[in-house]
Scaffold this active site. Structure first.
Site, PDB file in Angstrom:
ATOM      1  N   LYS A 258       0.050 -10.664  40.982  1.00 44.48           N
ATOM      2  CA  LYS A 258      -1.167 -11.267  41.580  1.00 44.48           C
ATOM      3  C   LYS A 258      -1.554 -10.195  42.780  1.00 44.48           C
ATOM      4  O   LYS A 258      -2.893 -10.113  42.905  1.00 44.48           O
ATOM      5  CB  LYS A 258      -0.822 -12.308  42.240  1.00 44.48           C
TER       6      LYS A 258
ATOM      7  N   ARG B 233      -6.201 -18.046  21.659  1.00 43.84           N
ATOM      8  CA  ARG B 233      -6.741 -17.182  22.332  1.00 43.84           C
ATOM      9  C   ARG B 233      -8.950 -17.712  22.513  1.00 43.84           C
ATOM     10  O   ARG B 233      -9.235 -16.831  23.171  1.00 43.84           O
ATOM     11  CB  ARG B 233      -7.190 -16.151  20.475  1.00 43.84           C
TER      12      ARG B 233
ATOM     13  N   HIS C  98       0.581 -21.824  45.359  1.00 45.11           N
ATOM     14  CA  HIS C  98       1.015 -20.798  45.610  1.00 45.11           C
ATOM     15  C   HIS C  98       0.068 -19.757  44.487  1.00 45.11           C
ATOM     16  O   HIS C  98       0.210 -19.743  43.100  1.00 45.11           O
ATOM     17  CB  HIS C  98       2.180 -19.996  45.136  1.00 45.11           C
TER      18      HIS C  98
ATOM     19  N   ASP D  88      -0.721 -16.046  49.000  1.00 44.75           N
ATOM     20  CA  ASP D  88       1.183 -16.636  49.054  1.00 44.75           C
ATOM     21  C   ASP D  88       0.339 -18.351  49.094  1.00 44.75           C
ATOM     22  O   ASP D  88       1.155 -18.399  48.118  1.00 44.75           O
ATOM     23  CB  ASP D  88       1.794 -15.820  49.898  1.00 44.75           C
TER      24      ASP D  88
END
Length: 316
Positions: A167, A252, A146, A185
């Site tokens: 997205k 990070r 997906h 998708d």
């Protein structure tokens, strides 16, 4: 999941035009298939076709000029014995290439055993190349993922993330900046060899992008032919996360590049935090450019570490 079925008639019809071949024996065996155990054991579909080989009988056996000469340039008894050995091994299909004429003994034995045999004027090497590409795709391990699959600066990039992070909107922004859409998708992924994953769009969703509040957009109709791609090789995954997810689950500045396993192949992965005011499209482009530099041997993080080390040595 790796499919294990392809029949002789499907193989024949799919390449009738490209290979100009004819079905010369074993017409009654149109449903003959590859051995399932051999298909599962094969490293790729390319292992399932090759020149005449007694050690690997599960292959599509290709008989070129040299192979036909091997079967015919001996005494009749020796020739019959060699041909009989091929038939006994029960390959899925025999192909006589190089515009060679199949020996009568081979034709009659294939007919009796109902072993499909095709004849083509094309070269044996060309036949092998065509069938290897076809079988590699057909028998490839595959899965669906997906996300939004894009061509960004020539690199296949999968954009993933939690629902509601934008997205598809990000994909639309990247398309407007000149990049290309492969799939939205649902993305079909195929492992076509030991190091390569190819991504395609399901036919039902071809050229379509769903944006909340707008609905389905036909990207090809809106932006033109150059805004869509038929397929791309997956080289990078960009995963979108919320701030709390980033702080909880990720460093990070990771010392080692992140990767994600896809069909047994590690794929480079980048984490991008989604927050109001951040230009995510620019960040994705920057991440892709940085990945391209790393592929060329330029590692900015390692260069920084080296500078830091030298600075500390000078202070001492």
């Amino acid at each position: 999941m790796k499919p294990t079925v392809v029949s002789a008639d499907v193989l024949f019809e799919d390449h009738r035009a490209a290979l100009k071949w004819q079905w010369v024996a074993g017409l009654g065996a149109s449903e003959r298939r590859f051995d399932e155990v051999a298909v599962r054991a094969a490293r790729s579909g390319a292992d399932l076709v090759g020149y005449l080989n007694y050690i690997h009988p599960y292959r599509v056996q290709i008989l070129g000029e040299r192979e036909v000469a091997y079967l015919t340039n001996e005494s009749p008894d020796d020739c019959a014995r060699r041909i009989s050995r091929i038939i006994t091994l029960e390959p899925p299909v025999l192909v006589v290439a190089d515009d060679q004429t199949a020996p009568d003994t081979l034709l009659s034995m294939c007919e009796r055993a109902q072993l499909p045999m095709f004849a083509t004027p094309e070269s044996a090497a060309f036949v092998i190349d065509v069938l290897r590409a076809y079988l590699s795709k057909h028998f490839a391990d595959r899965t669906s993922m997906h996300g939004v699959f894009m061509d960004i600066l020539g690199m296949g990039v999968m954009i993933t993330g939690e629902s509601g992070l934008g997205k598809s909107e990000l994909g639309l922004e990247l398309i407007s900046r000149g990049h290309g859409l492969v799939a939205d998708d649902a993305v079909d992924l195929y492992r076509i060899n030991q190091t390569t994953i190819e991504g395609r769009c399901p036919e039902l969703l071809q050229n379509l992008l769903e944006v909340r509040g707008i609905g389905l957009l036909d990207i090809k109709a809106i932006f033109g032919e150059t805004a869509v791609r038929r397929k791309m090789r997956l080289k990078m995954i960009v995963h979108l996360v919320r701030r709390e997810t980033l702080e909880r689950d990720y460093e990070r500045i990771p010392y080692e590049p992140l990767t994600q396993d896809v069909l047994g192949i590690p794929v480079r992965k980048v984490i991008i935090q989604v927050e109001a005011g951040r230009n995510i499209a620019v960040l994705v482009e920057a991440a892709v450019r940085n990945a391209i530099l790393q592929l060329r041997g330029i590692n900015t993080y390692q260069e920084f570490v080296e500078r830091h080390r030298k600075a500390m040595e000078q202070d001492d």
